[in-house]
Each structure stands twice: as C-alpha cells, then as structure tokens.
Design a protein around this motif. Sequence first.
Motif, PDB file in Angstrom:
ATOM      1  N   ALA A  70      51.295  28.631  28.466  1.00  0.00           N
ATOM      2  CA  ALA A  70      52.586  29.323  28.372  1.00  0.00           C
ATOM      3  C   ALA A  70      52.920  29.927  29.727  1.00  0.00           C
ATOM      4  CB  ALA A  70      52.523  30.402  27.298  1.00  0.00           C
ATOM      5  N   ILE A  82      57.747  21.614  27.342  1.00  0.00           N
ATOM      6  CA  ILE A  82      58.717  22.099  26.361  1.00  0.00           C
ATOM      7  C   ILE A  82      59.468  23.307  26.903  1.00  0.00           C
ATOM      8  CG2 ILE A  82      57.376  21.226  24.421  1.00  0.00           C
ATOM      9  CD1 ILE A  82      56.379  24.043  23.880  1.00  0.00           C
ATOM     10  N   TYR A  83      60.659  23.496  26.352  1.00  0.00           N
ATOM     11  CA  TYR A  83      61.484  24.646  26.723  1.00  0.00           C
ATOM     12  C   TYR A  83      62.328  25.025  25.508  1.00  0.00           C
ATOM     13  CZ  TYR A  83      65.000  27.500  29.111  1.00  0.00           C
ATOM     14  OH  TYR A  83      65.834  28.527  29.484  1.00  0.00           O
ATOM     15  N   ASN A  84      62.006  26.146  24.903  1.00  0.00           N
ATOM     16  CA  ASN A  84      62.699  26.612  23.705  1.00  0.00           C
ATOM     17  C   ASN A  84      62.833  25.496  22.655  1.00  0.00           C
ATOM     18  OD1 ASN A  84      63.034  29.117  24.940  1.00  0.00           O
ATOM     19  ND2 ASN A  84      65.048  28.589  25.766  1.00  0.00           N
ATOM     20  N   ASP A 128      54.519  25.092  28.349  1.00  0.00           N
ATOM     21  CA  ASP A 128      55.687  25.753  27.772  1.00  0.00           C
ATOM     22  C   ASP A 128      56.423  26.555  28.846  1.00  0.00           C
ATOM     23  OD1 ASP A 128      57.537  26.982  26.170  1.00  0.00           O
ATOM     24  OD2 ASP A 128      56.095  27.764  24.712  1.00  0.00           O
ATOM     25  N   ASN A 129      57.639  26.139  29.165  1.00  0.00           N
ATOM     26  CA  ASN A 129      58.460  26.840  30.147  1.00  0.00           C
ATOM     27  C   ASN A 129      59.404  27.855  29.497  1.00  0.00           C
ATOM     28  OD1 ASN A 129      57.583  25.930  32.650  1.00  0.00           O
ATOM     29  ND2 ASN A 129      58.961  24.179  32.696  1.00  0.00           N
ATOM     30  N   SER A 130      59.192  28.155  28.220  1.00  0.00           N
ATOM     31  CA  SER A 130      60.033  29.124  27.525  1.00  0.00           C
ATOM     32  C   SER A 130      59.688  30.548  27.948  1.00  0.00           C
ATOM     33  CB  SER A 130      59.844  29.003  26.004  1.00  0.00           C
ATOM     34  OG  SER A 130      59.970  27.673  25.564  1.00  0.00           O
ATOM     35  N   PRO A 155      56.620  32.490  24.357  1.00  0.00           N
ATOM     36  CA  PRO A 155      55.749  31.377  23.973  1.00  0.00           C
ATOM     37  C   PRO A 155      56.089  30.811  22.598  1.00  0.00           C
ATOM     38  CG  PRO A 155      54.463  33.123  24.981  1.00  0.00           C
ATOM     39  CD  PRO A 155      55.853  33.665  24.800  1.00  0.00           C
ATOM     40  N   SER A 156      56.012  29.491  22.491  1.00  0.00           N
ATOM     41  CA  SER A 156      56.336  28.798  21.245  1.00  0.00           C
ATOM     42  C   SER A 156      55.147  28.693  20.310  1.00  0.00           C
ATOM     43  CB  SER A 156      56.863  27.390  21.564  1.00  0.00           C
ATOM     44  OG  SER A 156      57.937  27.443  22.474  1.00  0.00           O
ATOM     45  N   LYS A 180      58.640  21.427  17.274  1.00  0.00           N
ATOM     46  CA  LYS A 180      57.314  22.045  17.161  1.00  0.00           C
ATOM     47  C   LYS A 180      56.445  21.270  16.173  1.00  0.00           C
ATOM     48  CE  LYS A 180      58.671  26.841  18.143  1.00  0.00           C
ATOM     49  NZ  LYS A 180      58.704  28.218  17.583  1.00  0.00           N
ATOM     50  N   TYR A 201      47.109  24.463  25.621  1.00  0.00           N
ATOM     51  CA  TYR A 201      48.456  25.041  25.591  1.00  0.00           C
ATOM     52  C   TYR A 201      48.586  26.048  26.731  1.00  0.00           C
ATOM     53  CZ  TYR A 201      52.472  27.838  24.152  1.00  0.00           C
ATOM     54  OH  TYR A 201      53.676  28.511  24.130  1.00  0.00           O
ATOM     55  N   GLN A 207      60.257  17.377  25.266  1.00  0.00           N
ATOM     56  CA  GLN A 207      60.406  17.631  23.834  1.00  0.00           C
ATOM     57  C   GLN A 207      61.509  16.803  23.184  1.00  0.00           C
ATOM     58  OE1 GLN A 207      61.151  21.793  24.338  1.00  0.00           O
ATOM     59  NE2 GLN A 207      63.359  21.585  24.147  1.00  0.00           N
TER      60      GLN A 207
END
Length: 283
Positions: A54, A11-13, A35-37, A40-41, A19, A52, A86
């Motif tokens: 991050a 996922i990214y943003n 998570d590449n945001s 963190p999501s 979500k 998970y 995503q």
Amino acid sequence: MASSTALVIVIYNPTENQKQQLLCISDSFEGVIVDNSDIPSFEGMYVGKMHYVANHENKGIAYAHNCGYKIIFTLPHIKHIVTFDQDSRITTDLVNALVENYEDIEKAFPNLFALGPTTINESNNATYSSIIHKDKEPVRGFIRRREINSSGCCISVEKLKEVGLEDERLFIDFVDCELCWRAYSKGYVSGITNKVTMNHRVGVKDIFIGKYQIIISSPFRYYYQYRNHLWLLRRSYVPTFWKFSQLIKHLCRLIYFPVALKDGWSCEKHMLKGIRDGLRRCK
C-alpha cells in the motif's frame, strides 16, 4: 506453469467487483498487488498468495511496477512476470496462455522482450489497431510492435533485469513505450500475439473522425502526455517517427479539443502545464 509465473497488478481506488477479481486470481499466482490508493484497499501484507504493498498515495504506474519487480527479483523460481491494471479481465487461462505463447514465440525470436495479447475495446468489441502502422504477417502468431500496453504484458525476468526498471520520472504516460524502446536499443523486440485476446478499456471514451479512432483520456493525463513527450524528444533511442507523429497529434489537440470536447478547455489547461514543465530538463 503458475509456479514459475508471477503477476504485478497495480490498483487505484478499485471497485468491489475489481477487489473480488483480485481475491480470486491471487489464489492461483504469486506476485505483488501494488495499491496507489490514498486509503488501502486491503489489510495485511498478503492478498492470497500475493504480496500487498500500500503506497498510501498515487506514486505512478512506473513506481508501482518497480515495487513489484523488486520483490519478484528475490524469488529465484519465477521466470516470467505478467503485469496488469485493475481494468483488465484477469483469468488463470489468460495468464497461462500469454506465458505459453511467449515461450513458443521465443523459439523463433530468442530476443523477444515483451509480449502482449490482442486487446479488445470493451465498449464496442473492436480490436485496438492503428491506421498508420500496418502489421506484417504474423510468425507463430507474433505481430511485432514498436511498443505495447503494459496491461497484459508478459516479460522474462532475466531480460527485464538486463534492460532495467521503468522510468519513474515519467509517472504514467509512455512508461510502457519507453521500456520497449530501451529494450529495442539493446537488441530486443516486442509485440502482441493474435492467439490471445484480452478485454480492456484504454482511455475514458472514444471519438471517431471517419475511420480514425481517437482515444480520449482524463484531462489530467494530458499533462503527463505533453510533458513526457517533450522529455522523450531528447532521448536518442526513442523512435524518430514517434517523436514527430506525437508532435503533430499534440499540436492538433491544442486546436480542436477546446471546441470538440465538453471538457476540452480543462484538457488544454493540463496540456499547457505539461508543455511548461516539459521544456524544463528531466531531473
């Protein structure tokens, strides 16, 4: 079946709706959400049954997949991995159908490596297809492809261990292609099944020249497409036809993108940077 299948979801943003989808699917399967945001999501080390991770920055699709693979390799009861991003509509039925078809097709093709669904373009409900490559008659619904998209891709854990992890130097574009080509060089085949469909969006928009569909990516993606193409030209296991067909596409885009697209000059700027760095040897 869910007990021997794990998911790797990058996922990214993500949006709030995305979500919520992750929260739903994470109750049904083990696996890893990477998570590449930058921010963190989710909180904690787990989302439902899923690990998970991050990264606190965008480290690329290959790095993210490899994070997930390494965790799943420690779970001896997991036989298959299905990867998603995503933007895919992930459901329990979709995952189960992919694994069921993988196991069925594997009876006819023991050297099956990666299997994907038939992908439907969310913008127009049309099937993504090539006007250059013509599919052969399917066997058990299996249509061989030179490479397949990583979202919705089902792979045997044992075969992935043999072929090896994804090439993190490529970052994003052609990562899935390179893995399929490397698997083919080791005697494996990949493809899609016409018995399973998945809604997905490739790129940010499509334009058509007659019946020819051109998928338009975000401007920054063209940096990786041009750079990675030049890197992959040097690898013997990469198909010769792809090397030259991609070269023709890239030359054409350099000519018509600045005049045909609103942000064409931005795309070309990234293309030229990709050419510059692609001419340097991949470290």
